[in-house]
Write a protein that holds these residues in place. Structure first.
Motif, PDB file in Angstrom:
ATOM      1  N   ASN A  73       0.816  -1.209   0.000  1.00  0.00           N
ATOM      2  CA  ASN A  73       0.000   0.000   0.000  1.00  0.00           C
ATOM      3  C   ASN A  73       0.852   1.262   0.000  1.00  0.00           C
ATOM      4  OD1 ASN A  73      -3.230  -0.230   0.417  1.00  0.00           O
ATOM      5  ND2 ASN A  73      -2.210  -2.089   1.070  1.00  0.00           N
ATOM      6  N   VAL A  74       2.073   1.178   0.525  1.00  0.00           N
ATOM      7  CA  VAL A  74       3.006   2.295   0.367  1.00  0.00           C
ATOM      8  C   VAL A  74       3.327   2.464  -1.119  1.00  0.00           C
ATOM      9  CG1 VAL A  74       5.355   3.088   0.827  1.00  0.00           C
ATOM     10  CG2 VAL A  74       3.992   2.099   2.672  1.00  0.00           C
ATOM     11  N   ALA A  75       3.534   1.342  -1.811  1.00  0.00           N
ATOM     12  CA  ALA A  75       3.760   1.397  -3.256  1.00  0.00           C
ATOM     13  C   ALA A  75       2.580   2.036  -3.968  1.00  0.00           C
ATOM     14  CB  ALA A  75       4.005  -0.013  -3.798  1.00  0.00           C
ATOM     15  N   ASN A  76       1.384   1.713  -3.506  1.00  0.00           N
ATOM     16  CA  ASN A  76       0.158   2.291  -4.065  1.00  0.00           C
ATOM     17  C   ASN A  76       0.191   3.811  -3.930  1.00  0.00           C
ATOM     18  OD1 ASN A  76      -2.456   3.061  -4.712  1.00  0.00           O
ATOM     19  ND2 ASN A  76      -3.413   1.343  -3.653  1.00  0.00           N
ATOM     20  N   ALA A  77       0.502   4.271  -2.719  1.00  0.00           N
ATOM     21  CA  ALA A  77       0.514   5.705  -2.459  1.00  0.00           C
ATOM     22  C   ALA A  77       1.623   6.411  -3.241  1.00  0.00           C
ATOM     23  CB  ALA A  77       0.676   5.957  -0.962  1.00  0.00           C
ATOM     24  N   VAL A  78       2.816   5.807  -3.254  1.00  0.00           N
ATOM     25  CA  VAL A  78       3.957   6.423  -3.954  1.00  0.00           C
ATOM     26  C   VAL A  78       3.696   6.485  -5.457  1.00  0.00           C
ATOM     27  CG1 VAL A  78       6.386   6.104  -4.577  1.00  0.00           C
ATOM     28  CG2 VAL A  78       5.654   5.788  -2.210  1.00  0.00           C
ATOM     29  N   GLY A  79       3.238   5.358  -6.025  1.00  0.00           N
ATOM     30  CA  GLY A  79       2.979   5.320  -7.459  1.00  0.00           C
ATOM     31  C   GLY A  79       1.909   6.302  -7.879  1.00  0.00           C
ATOM     32  N   ALA A  80       0.804   6.344  -7.112  1.00  0.00           N
ATOM     33  CA  ALA A  80      -0.286   7.270  -7.442  1.00  0.00           C
ATOM     34  C   ALA A  80       0.178   8.715  -7.338  1.00  0.00           C
ATOM     35  CB  ALA A  80      -1.467   7.021  -6.511  1.00  0.00           C
ATOM     36  N   ALA A  81       0.996   9.014  -6.325  1.00  0.00           N
ATOM     37  CA  ALA A  81       1.477  10.381  -6.147  1.00  0.00           C
ATOM     38  C   ALA A  81       2.395  10.802  -7.293  1.00  0.00           C
ATOM     39  CB  ALA A  81       2.217  10.493  -4.815  1.00  0.00           C
ATOM     40  N   ILE A  82       3.301   9.907  -7.689  1.00  0.00           N
ATOM     41  CA  ILE A  82       4.216  10.229  -8.788  1.00  0.00           C
ATOM     42  C   ILE A  82       3.453  10.401 -10.101  1.00  0.00           C
ATOM     43  CG2 ILE A  82       6.072   9.286 -10.229  1.00  0.00           C
ATOM     44  CD1 ILE A  82       7.279   8.106  -7.706  1.00  0.00           C
ATOM     45  N   GLY A  83       2.498   9.492 -10.356  1.00  0.00           N
ATOM     46  CA  GLY A  83       1.680   9.625 -11.557  1.00  0.00           C
ATOM     47  C   GLY A  83       0.910  10.927 -11.582  1.00  0.00           C
ATOM     48  N   GLY A  84       0.360  11.308 -10.410  1.00  0.00           N
ATOM     49  CA  GLY A  84      -0.386  12.562 -10.319  1.00  0.00           C
ATOM     50  C   GLY A  84       0.505  13.781 -10.548  1.00  0.00           C
ATOM     51  N   LEU A  85       1.735  13.722 -10.056  1.00  0.00           N
ATOM     52  CA  LEU A  85       2.653  14.855 -10.208  1.00  0.00           C
ATOM     53  C   LEU A  85       2.998  15.099 -11.676  1.00  0.00           C
ATOM     54  CD1 LEU A  85       5.139  14.329  -7.220  1.00  0.00           C
ATOM     55  CD2 LEU A  85       3.538  16.231  -7.536  1.00  0.00           C
ATOM     56  N   VAL A  86       3.291  14.032 -12.410  1.00  0.00           N
ATOM     57  CA  VAL A  86       3.682  14.231 -13.811  1.00  0.00           C
ATOM     58  C   VAL A  86       2.487  14.667 -14.654  1.00  0.00           C
ATOM     59  CG1 VAL A  86       5.653  12.666 -13.685  1.00  0.00           C
ATOM     60  CG2 VAL A  86       3.410  11.753 -14.343  1.00  0.00           C
ATOM     61  N   LEU A  87       1.295  14.210 -14.288  1.00  0.00           N
ATOM     62  CA  LEU A  87       0.104  14.661 -15.007  1.00  0.00           C
ATOM     63  C   LEU A  87      -0.179  16.129 -14.695  1.00  0.00           C
ATOM     64  CD1 LEU A  87      -2.298  11.583 -14.630  1.00  0.00           C
ATOM     65  CD2 LEU A  87      -1.143  12.362 -16.702  1.00  0.00           C
ATOM     66  N   ALA A  88      -0.041  16.504 -13.425  1.00  0.00           N
ATOM     67  CA  ALA A  88      -0.268  17.892 -13.031  1.00  0.00           C
ATOM     68  C   ALA A  88       0.754  18.824 -13.684  1.00  0.00           C
ATOM     69  CB  ALA A  88      -0.213  18.026 -11.518  1.00  0.00           C
ATOM     70  N   ALA A  89       1.929  18.282 -13.971  1.00  0.00           N
ATOM     71  CA  ALA A  89       2.971  19.091 -14.624  1.00  0.00           C
ATOM     72  C   ALA A  89       2.728  19.246 -16.118  1.00  0.00           C
ATOM     73  CB  ALA A  89       4.344  18.461 -14.383  1.00  0.00           C
ATOM     74  N   GLY A  90       1.658  18.613 -16.617  1.00  0.00           N
ATOM     75  CA  GLY A  90       1.314  18.745 -18.022  1.00  0.00           C
ATOM     76  C   GLY A  90       2.133  17.887 -18.957  1.00  0.00           C
ATOM     77  N   LEU A  91       2.706  16.793 -18.439  1.00  0.00           N
ATOM     78  CA  LEU A  91       3.558  15.944 -19.274  1.00  0.00           C
ATOM     79  C   LEU A  91       2.773  14.925 -20.087  1.00  0.00           C
ATOM     80  CD1 LEU A  91       6.516  15.338 -16.776  1.00  0.00           C
ATOM     81  CD2 LEU A  91       6.303  17.059 -18.593  1.00  0.00           C
ATOM     82  N   GLY A  92       1.469  14.872 -19.912  1.00  0.00           N
ATOM     83  CA  GLY A  92       0.637  14.004 -20.733  1.00  0.00           C
ATOM     84  C   GLY A  92       0.454  12.616 -20.155  1.00  0.00           C
ATOM     85  N   TYR A  93      -0.443  11.845 -20.790  1.00  0.00           N
ATOM     86  CA  TYR A  93      -0.824  10.533 -20.248  1.00  0.00           C
ATOM     87  C   TYR A  93       0.178   9.422 -20.544  1.00  0.00           C
ATOM     88  CZ  TYR A  93      -5.300  12.489 -18.892  1.00  0.00           C
ATOM     89  OH  TYR A  93      -6.280  13.238 -18.279  1.00  0.00           O
ATOM     90  N   ASP A  94       1.218   9.711 -21.293  1.00  0.00           N
ATOM     91  CA  ASP A  94       2.315   8.750 -21.443  1.00  0.00           C
ATOM     92  C   ASP A  94       3.266   8.797 -20.245  1.00  0.00           C
ATOM     93  OD1 ASP A  94       1.497   7.778 -23.876  1.00  0.00           O
ATOM     94  OD2 ASP A  94       2.681   9.232 -25.035  1.00  0.00           O
ATOM     95  N   ALA A  95       3.250   9.911 -19.532  1.00  0.00           N
ATOM     96  CA  ALA A  95       4.237  10.158 -18.490  1.00  0.00           C
ATOM     97  C   ALA A  95       4.155   9.194 -17.298  1.00  0.00           C
ATOM     98  CB  ALA A  95       4.144  11.602 -18.010  1.00  0.00           C
ATOM     99  N   PRO A  96       2.955   8.818 -16.787  1.00  0.00           N
ATOM    100  CA  PRO A  96       2.929   7.928 -15.617  1.00  0.00           C
ATOM    101  C   PRO A  96       3.670   6.609 -15.843  1.00  0.00           C
ATOM    102  CG  PRO A  96       0.781   8.937 -15.904  1.00  0.00           C
ATOM    103  CD  PRO A  96       1.591   9.321 -17.113  1.00  0.00           C
ATOM    104  N   ALA A  97       3.484   5.995 -17.006  1.00  0.00           N
ATOM    105  CA  ALA A  97       4.183   4.732 -17.273  1.00  0.00           C
ATOM    106  C   ALA A  97       5.681   4.969 -17.437  1.00  0.00           C
ATOM    107  CB  ALA A  97       3.616   4.066 -18.528  1.00  0.00           C
ATOM    108  N   ALA A  98       6.045   6.064 -18.100  1.00  0.00           N
ATOM    109  CA  ALA A  98       7.464   6.348 -18.335  1.00  0.00           C
ATOM    110  C   ALA A  98       8.204   6.588 -17.020  1.00  0.00           C
ATOM    111  CB  ALA A  98       7.608   7.569 -19.246  1.00  0.00           C
ATOM    112  N   VAL A  99       7.621   7.391 -16.140  1.00  0.00           N
ATOM    113  CA  VAL A  99       8.249   7.658 -14.844  1.00  0.00           C
ATOM    114  C   VAL A  99       8.152   6.428 -13.946  1.00  0.00           C
ATOM    115  CG1 VAL A  99       8.157   9.104 -12.785  1.00  0.00           C
ATOM    116  CG2 VAL A  99       7.811  10.128 -15.028  1.00  0.00           C
ATOM    117  N   GLY A 100       7.023   5.720 -14.047  1.00  0.00           N
ATOM    118  CA  GLY A 100       6.843   4.516 -13.232  1.00  0.00           C
ATOM    119  C   GLY A 100       7.877   3.450 -13.534  1.00  0.00           C
TER     120      GLY A 100
END
Length: 431
Positions: free
Chosen positions: A380-407
């Motif tokens: 569940n820590v992984a859940n929180a960390v992954g969701a937070a990182i995905g949200g950050l790159v989306l909020a930065a306007g990097l697009g929907y490819d970014a969560p998988a790339a950063v992940g």
């Protein structure tokens, strides 16, 4: 998948030392303190596979109640008079319950016989989900979702130790995989069924369905799971020793980092697929079924891999997981490729689960239940960390490819932590 007959031994036997096939790779630093491994003695007429299946039913209930809440969120938000963003607090409350409950209940129940604790946790699931189904307003509902999350990790941890005690040492990894099987099947059957019920009969019916599964679990465990010869539990002091083992913390670090990439994608999968693959929102649940199938197949295969080469299984899974996430950046633009990518994400991620769980139990020595329960806190820590990182790159306007790339970076961080763990293990073995 499991032996045709059940065998029994003192419950802590699997934690005492690694299975024979794992000996070349696993040399826990506690080895001098461990008792010699002995084969379990046959005393139950219930086949081991049946007993393990009974334990896995609890995973079906837990997986369904955890993920179905996301599917019925609009329903309970409207009915309880809150906005959809506000309603998300109920999901966060469940996750917080998992993180808090896993170590807390493992310690409080340390002296209980394992079967009795599993039954008590299953009864807790029945009550918490039944009350969730009749919650009169939003605030009590959030509190009940927190309570429903409390037994999550402790159930899996205790059931894993109990299930491993019912089979010979060489079958332990597959036994651990079987106990986890209900959680993966929940993503194929339980969650879609509960979501359909919520849409058809109202959101409360989803929690009624979970209550029924949990009640069946209570009956199945009570009648089909034998008591090990040594029916006693451990001790609080013994369980706490798990927290003093560097290898336990390192393995939890592998889990927390290594699985984060999945949640960087999964947390935003609906907008990723609707924007990149241009599919309708109604098709997304069907595509997610591929993730559940991949998790189930990967979990079963992972049990077999872990029996042969546990450390290599974890290392290879992390490397391949990173590659799959990179591939998903491109696959997400096509519905068929995205579906295949989701299957791969589920398969590779869960294939490392039994080996990681076994590693935790081995290194925990006198604290197997706490260590095994902590697996789910780390997840569940992984859940929180992954969701937070995905949200950050989306909020930065990097697009929907970014969560998988950063992940894709997160499994590689997990691989570095694993390398540190293996290095420490080898240095300890040479002493």
């Amino acid at each position: 998948m499991t032996p045709p007959t059940s065998t029994e031994a003192p419950e802590t036997a699997p934690a005492a030392s690694p299975a024979p096939q794992q000996a070349p790779q696993q040399a826990p630093q506690q080895a001098p303190q461990q008792a010699p491994q002995q084969a379990p003695a046959r005393s139950s007429r219930v086949p081991a596979g049946v007993s393990l299946a009974a334990l896995s039913l609890g995973g079906l209930a837990i997986g369904t109640t955890e993920f179905a809440s996301m599917g019925v969120l609009p329903g309970f938000a409207a009915d309880l008079g809150v906005s959809v963003p506000t309603a998300g607090a109920a999901i966060s409350a469940y996750a917080l319950g998992v993180v808090v409950g896993a170590p807390l209940i493992a310690l409080l129940g340390a002296t209980w016989p394992r079967k009795r604790l599993v039954l008590a946790l299953a009864v807790f699931l029945v009550v918490a989900n039944a009350l969730s189904a009749i919650a009169p307003s939003f605030v009590p509902f959030v509190g009940l979702r927190f309570l429903a999350g409390l037994p999550h990790g402790a159930y899996f941890g205790t059931a894993a130790v109990l299930g491993a005690a019912l089979v010979p040492p060489e079958r332990r990894a597959r036994a651990l995989a079987t106990v986890m099987l209900g959680l993966t099947i929940a993503n194929i059957i339980g969650v879609p069924a509960a979501t359909w019920l919520g849409e058809t009969l109202g959101w409360r019916s989803a929690y009624v369905a979970v209550t029924a599964i949990a009640l069946i679990t209570v009956l199945a465990v009570a009648t089909l799971v034998p008591n090990p010869r040594d029916a006693g539990g451990g001790s609080i002091k013994g369980e706490l020793t798990a927290l003093t083992r560097p290898q336990v913390w390192l393995t939890l670090g592998v889990i927390a980092a290594g699985f984060g990439g999945l949640f960087a994608v999964y947390s935003y999968i609906n907008p990723i697929l609707t924007n990149q693959a241009q599919v309708s929102a109604t098709i997304v649940p069907l595509m997610l079924g591929a993730l559940g199938v991949g998790m189930t197949v990967g979990n079963v295969a992972g049990g077999r891999f872990a029996e042969r080469a546990p450390r290599a299984t974890i290392a290879i899974a992390l490397v391949v997981y990173s590659a799959v996430l990179v591939g998903f950046v491109f696959a997400a633009h096509d519905p068929v490729a995205a579906t295949a990518g989701l299957f791969a994400l589920g398969f590779v991620g869960m294939s490392a689960g039994p080996a990681l769980m076994g590693r935790l139990i081995d290194f925990a020595a006198e604290g197997p239940s706490l260590a095994a329960a902590s697996f789910h806190s780390a997840f569940n820590v992984a859940n929180a960390v992954g969701a937070a990182i995905g949200g950050l790159v989306l909020a930065a306007g990097l697009g929907y490819d970014a969560p998988a790339a950063v992940g894709a970076v997160l499994p590689l961080i997990g691989l570095v932590v694993l390398a540190v763990s293996v290095g420490l293990e080898r240095r300890t073995a040479r002493r």
